[in-house]
Design a protein around this motif. Sequence first.
Motif, short mmCIF file in Angstrom:
data_model
loop_
_atom_site.label_atom_id
_atom_site.label_comp_id
_atom_site.label_asym_id
_atom_site.label_seq_id
_atom_site.Cartn_x
_atom_site.Cartn_y
_atom_site.Cartn_z
N LEU A 103 -21.62 -45.41 16.49
CA LEU A 103 -20.39 -45.40 15.69
C LEU A 103 -19.63 -44.08 15.82
O LEU A 103 -18.46 -44.00 15.44
CB LEU A 103 -20.71 -45.65 14.22
CG LEU A 103 -21.13 -47.07 13.84
CD1 LEU A 103 -21.59 -47.12 12.39
CD2 LEU A 103 -19.98 -48.05 14.06
N GLY A 104 -20.29 -43.05 16.34
CA GLY A 104 -19.63 -41.77 16.53
C GLY A 104 -20.15 -40.65 15.66
O GLY A 104 -19.67 -39.53 15.73
N HIS A 105 -21.15 -40.91 14.85
CA HIS A 105 -21.70 -39.88 13.97
C HIS A 105 -22.59 -38.93 14.77
O HIS A 105 -23.31 -39.35 15.68
CB HIS A 105 -22.49 -40.52 12.83
CG HIS A 105 -21.66 -41.38 11.94
ND1 HIS A 105 -20.86 -40.87 10.94
CD2 HIS A 105 -21.49 -42.74 11.92
CE1 HIS A 105 -20.24 -41.87 10.33
NE2 HIS A 105 -20.60 -43.01 10.91
N ARG A 106 -22.54 -37.66 14.42
CA ARG A 106 -23.42 -36.66 15.04
C ARG A 106 -24.16 -35.86 13.97
O ARG A 106 -25.32 -35.53 14.15
CB ARG A 106 -22.60 -35.72 15.93
CG ARG A 106 -21.92 -36.40 17.12
CD ARG A 106 -22.95 -36.95 18.10
NE ARG A 106 -22.33 -37.58 19.25
CZ ARG A 106 -22.06 -38.88 19.34
NH1 ARG A 106 -22.32 -39.69 18.32
NH2 ARG A 106 -21.52 -39.37 20.45
N GLU A 107 -23.49 -35.55 12.88
CA GLU A 107 -24.11 -34.79 11.79
C GLU A 107 -24.69 -35.79 10.80
O GLU A 107 -24.03 -36.22 9.85
CB GLU A 107 -23.09 -33.88 11.12
CG GLU A 107 -22.42 -32.90 12.07
CD GLU A 107 -23.41 -31.89 12.64
OE1 GLU A 107 -24.32 -31.47 11.90
OE2 GLU A 107 -23.28 -31.54 13.83
N ILE A 108 -25.93 -36.20 11.05
CA ILE A 108 -26.57 -37.29 10.29
C ILE A 108 -27.72 -36.72 9.47
O ILE A 108 -28.63 -36.10 10.02
CB ILE A 108 -27.07 -38.40 11.22
CG1 ILE A 108 -25.93 -38.91 12.11
CG2 ILE A 108 -27.68 -39.54 10.40
CD1 ILE A 108 -26.41 -39.85 13.22
N ILE A 109 -27.70 -36.96 8.17
CA ILE A 109 -28.78 -36.52 7.28
C ILE A 109 -29.97 -37.48 7.41
O ILE A 109 -29.80 -38.70 7.42
CB ILE A 109 -28.30 -36.50 5.81
CG1 ILE A 109 -27.10 -35.56 5.64
CG2 ILE A 109 -29.44 -36.10 4.88
CD1 ILE A 109 -27.41 -34.12 5.89
N PHE A 110 -31.17 -36.91 7.49
CA PHE A 110 -32.40 -37.70 7.44
C PHE A 110 -33.01 -37.46 6.07
O PHE A 110 -33.46 -36.35 5.76
CB PHE A 110 -33.37 -37.26 8.54
CG PHE A 110 -34.68 -38.00 8.55
CD1 PHE A 110 -34.80 -39.21 9.21
CD2 PHE A 110 -35.80 -37.48 7.90
CE1 PHE A 110 -36.01 -39.90 9.23
CE2 PHE A 110 -37.01 -38.16 7.91
CZ PHE A 110 -37.12 -39.37 8.58
N ALA A 111 -32.99 -38.48 5.20
CA ALA A 111 -33.49 -38.35 3.82
C ALA A 111 -34.78 -39.14 3.69
O ALA A 111 -34.82 -40.35 3.92
CB ALA A 111 -32.45 -38.87 2.83
N ALA A 112 -35.86 -38.44 3.30
CA ALA A 112 -37.18 -39.07 3.27
C ALA A 112 -38.08 -38.35 2.28
O ALA A 112 -37.83 -37.20 1.93
CB ALA A 112 -37.81 -39.03 4.66
N PRO A 113 -39.14 -39.02 1.83
CA PRO A 113 -40.13 -38.34 0.98
C PRO A 113 -40.95 -37.36 1.81
O PRO A 113 -40.88 -37.37 3.05
CB PRO A 113 -40.99 -39.49 0.46
CG PRO A 113 -40.89 -40.53 1.54
CD PRO A 113 -39.49 -40.43 2.07
N PRO A 114 -41.75 -36.51 1.18
CA PRO A 114 -42.60 -35.58 1.93
C PRO A 114 -43.52 -36.37 2.87
O PRO A 114 -44.01 -37.44 2.53
CB PRO A 114 -43.40 -34.87 0.84
CG PRO A 114 -42.60 -35.02 -0.41
CD PRO A 114 -41.90 -36.34 -0.29
N PHE A 115 -43.75 -35.81 4.06
CA PHE A 115 -44.64 -36.50 4.99
C PHE A 115 -45.41 -35.49 5.82
O PHE A 115 -45.03 -34.32 5.92
CB PHE A 115 -43.86 -37.45 5.90
CG PHE A 115 -42.79 -36.79 6.76
CD1 PHE A 115 -43.06 -36.43 8.07
CD2 PHE A 115 -41.53 -36.55 6.25
CE1 PHE A 115 -42.09 -35.84 8.86
CE2 PHE A 115 -40.54 -35.95 7.03
CZ PHE A 115 -40.82 -35.60 8.34
N SER A 116 -46.51 -35.98 6.40
CA SER A 116 -47.37 -35.12 7.20
C SER A 116 -47.19 -35.47 8.67
O SER A 116 -46.19 -36.08 9.07
CB SER A 116 -48.82 -35.28 6.76
OG SER A 116 -49.25 -36.61 7.03
#
Length: 356
Positions: A179-192
């Motif tokens: 779609l043209g996005h480059r600045e994409i937030i990755f939102a997630a719980p804590p992970f190992s």
Amino acid sequence: MRVTLKDIADEAGVSMMTVSNVVNGKRARVSPETIERIQRIVAERGYVPSASARSLAARSSRMIGLLVPAADEDSLMISPHNVAILGQIERELRKSGYHLLLRGIAEPSEVAEALKSWSLDGAVLLGFLDEDLDRLTAGAVGNVSLLAIDSYSTNPLTTGVRSDDYTGALLAARHLLDLGHREIIFAAPPFSSVGVVHQRYDGFRAAFAETGLMWTERLATVETTTHATGRELGHRLLTEHPEATAVFATADILAIGIMEGLSDSGYDVPSDVSVLGFDNLDLSEYVTPKLTTIAQDIPQKAAIAVRRLLAAIEQREHPTEAVTLDVHLIERASTSHPRGARTADTGADWISPKPS
């Protein structure tokens, strides 16, 4: 007063064993007339077989535990995704004559306690860290069959079923990049370094790598997987990340909270920020805008989990490989081109500065 097996036998003029055989489907040596008479009396008297008596006779409790982590002594970690899994598992078990017991686990050591104290035939482990599952031993769980859902643990005691988390996140990131996005937030719980969220993290980053683009860790945000946390993130998202044009949240409930927080703050989804989730829960179609998400087949996941667990209980079949189910992207109204972006075939820059 409760109608007993003896009451039915006396009225039908047969032995208690004959009534028991008819009620439990063992009718090869019983005449059709006797079967019909017993069934009529059972219906008229409202007889209900005793579950405890059946369990005692079969040396089986017919009870399956659904064990989920408890955040503390007073609460269970029951997300909307886990609620959907719970409902499907109960339905599948009921079809096979088993009962479901929900039990919260505050400490990993309580797993063995729950298995023994409730005389469970088997247990489904849902939402546990893979590190905790790795520590389970045959000595601790005894002869109880276990199955883990959404796990990447290498423990053969818990081999189960999961969705293709890596591919799901890859599809999500590809969609936003296309779609043209480059600045994409990755939102997630804590992970190992292992587990569901780590798989989604790796898949997300792989989409950037395959197109030769760079994604920076500063666009990752660690949040608990709740609607309230998502809403709080939505409130501050563009203050902390004014360059962001899209968010990939690793759970629908988190994504929906983010959309509400953005709306509260005067931003439009998707014109100002596109939002994409993971799960395809029913509520993803009830919100405005409807949520673009990665769909996993929860009914199939539950059906396979129950089928595998009952095979382990009844035939002592213990698979050595987990089943991984396909996922796919469902595009709805919460994602679009970033404001001012051009189509890919123009060859022009996709991203324009975010309006103040």
